[in-house]
Design an enzyme around this catalytic site. Structure first.
Site, short mmCIF file in Angstrom:
data_model
loop_
_atom_site.label_atom_id
_atom_site.label_comp_id
_atom_site.label_asym_id
_atom_site.label_seq_id
_atom_site.Cartn_x
_atom_site.Cartn_y
_atom_site.Cartn_z
N ASP A 219 76.01 35.16 -6.43
CA ASP A 219 76.30 36.61 -6.33
C ASP A 219 75.71 37.31 -7.55
OD1 ASP A 219 78.91 35.05 -7.42
OD2 ASP A 219 78.54 36.83 -8.58
N ASP A 221 77.54 39.28 -9.57
CA ASP A 221 78.67 39.70 -10.40
C ASP A 221 78.93 41.21 -10.18
OD1 ASP A 221 80.70 38.73 -12.12
OD2 ASP A 221 79.80 39.80 -13.78
N1 LIG Z 1 80.54 36.38 -10.65
C1 LIG Z 1 81.09 35.26 -11.10
N2 LIG Z 1 81.85 35.26 -12.22
C2 LIG Z 1 82.40 34.11 -12.68
N3 LIG Z 1 82.27 32.92 -12.07
C3 LIG Z 1 81.54 32.88 -10.95
N4 LIG Z 1 81.23 31.87 -10.13
C4 LIG Z 1 80.48 32.35 -9.14
N5 LIG Z 1 80.27 33.68 -9.29
C5 LIG Z 1 80.93 34.03 -10.41
#
Ligand SMILES: Nc1ncnc2[nH]cnc12
Ligand SMILES: CSC[C@H]1O[C@H](OP(=O)(O)O)[C@H](O)[C@@H]1O
Length: 302
Positions: A219, A221
């Site tokens: 992703d 974030d």
């Molecule tokens: N955005 C994110 N923040 C922290 N850990 C993750 N693991 C997968 N995506 C994450």
């Protein structure tokens, strides 16, 4: 009489990677360590080449441990007790950079610690021993360099991009970051973010194990303006494909990695790393026995 085959490589599976696929499982072990039981039984499996690998699911086989409650000292010490010398750890990460797309793989070289001090992060914690491990280069340089070359070949065959020499931010969680934090991590030089590379990498260093991370982006974030902030539903979208590609990578590289580890050069940074780190030796027989389990060279049996 032929010698017992050695288990030199440990693989830690993260979110979505709870097994290494159709390898031949020889046995499952769940050793009780001085720091308790590992997150899950450790599978000792054989690759088609006959090379053995130890696999451990970081969050447990049913994802029962949150990142803050993983028994990391038990995990690392249990792998070492099996004879493991090098650990390849997989992790699902958020991307802090446009060019690192969900589905891409990343082998980082640096870490920013944003955990909150609630995870036991040293084997010496709670003992009479005071020690300071060097951690300027938190991943094993030689292991990382070896993986960069070989993992790239494996990923090229699947048209998956690999990014190297990146910085992973490790946050406490379990909630994801705010938009402000996510943007701040980008200013700090963070490229990807997870909740689990620490204290794993610190404990591997204390245990004199070579340790490298293969991160799989799921992703973006929460830093992108006008885009929704990350949710677990976003993470799930790429988790299965990332796990399949991770299994392809392990099948492609582990036999040669085993040979490289056996040859020895990859381990020269990790073995002996703690030799000049101990400021105060063990003052009780209990501490000596406990630390003998993880570092018998410096804490000989009484
Ligand atoms: N955005 C994110 N923040 C922290 N850990 C993750 N693991 C997968 N995506 C994450
Ligand atoms: C499921 S999103 C957050 C979770 O995923 C990552 O786990 P892992 O590193 O074990 O793959 C991240 O670190 C968080 O623990």
């Amino acid at each position: 009489m032929s010698a017992e085959p050695k288990v030199l490589i440990g693989v830690i599976g993260g979110s979505g990677l709870y097994n290494l696929g159709d390898l031949t499982v020889l046995k499952e072990v769940h050793p009780e360590t001085p720091w308790g039981l590992p997150s899950s039984p450790i599978t000792i499996a054989s690759l088609p080449s006959g090379v053995l690998v130890a696999f451990l699911a970081r969050h447990g086989s049913n994802h029962s441990f949150s990142p803050s409650s993983i028994p990391v000292r038990a995990n690392i010490s249990a792998l070492k007790s099996l004879g493991v010398k090098a650990i390849i750890a997989f992790s699902a990460v958020g991307s802090l950079r446009e060019e690192i797309k969900p589905g891409d793989f990343v082998i980082p070289s640096q870490i920013i610690d944003r955990t909150k001090g609630i995870r036991p992060a040293s084997f010496f914690e709670g003992t009479s021993v005071v020690a300071h491990a060097g951690f300027g280069d938190p991943f094993s340089g030689k292991l990382t360099a070896w993986l960069e070359k070989e993992v790239k070949k494996a990923l090229d065959a699947k048209n998956v991009d690999l990014h190297t020499d990146k910085c992973v931010v490790c946050m406490e969680g379990p909630q994801f970051s705010t938009r402000a934090e996510s943007k701040m991590y980008r200013h700090w030089g963070g490229d990807i973010i997870n909740m689990s590379v620490l204290p794993e990498a610190k404990l591997a260093r204390e245990a004199e194990l070579s340790y490298a991370l293969i991160a799989t982006a799921t992703d973006y974030d929460s830093w992108r303006p006008h885009e929704a902030a990350v949710t677990v539903a976003d993470v799930f979208k790429t988790l299965k494909t990332n796990a399949e590609i991770s299994r392809h990578v392990t099948a492609a590289v582990l036999t040669d990695l085993h040979a490289a580890v056996e040859e020895g050069d990859i381990l020269t940074e990790s073995i002996g790393a703690m030799k000049f780190s101990i400021m105060r030796p063990a003052t009780t027989s209990e501490d000596l026995a406990k630390l003998h389990y993880i570092l018998p060279e410096y804490f000989p049996a009484a």
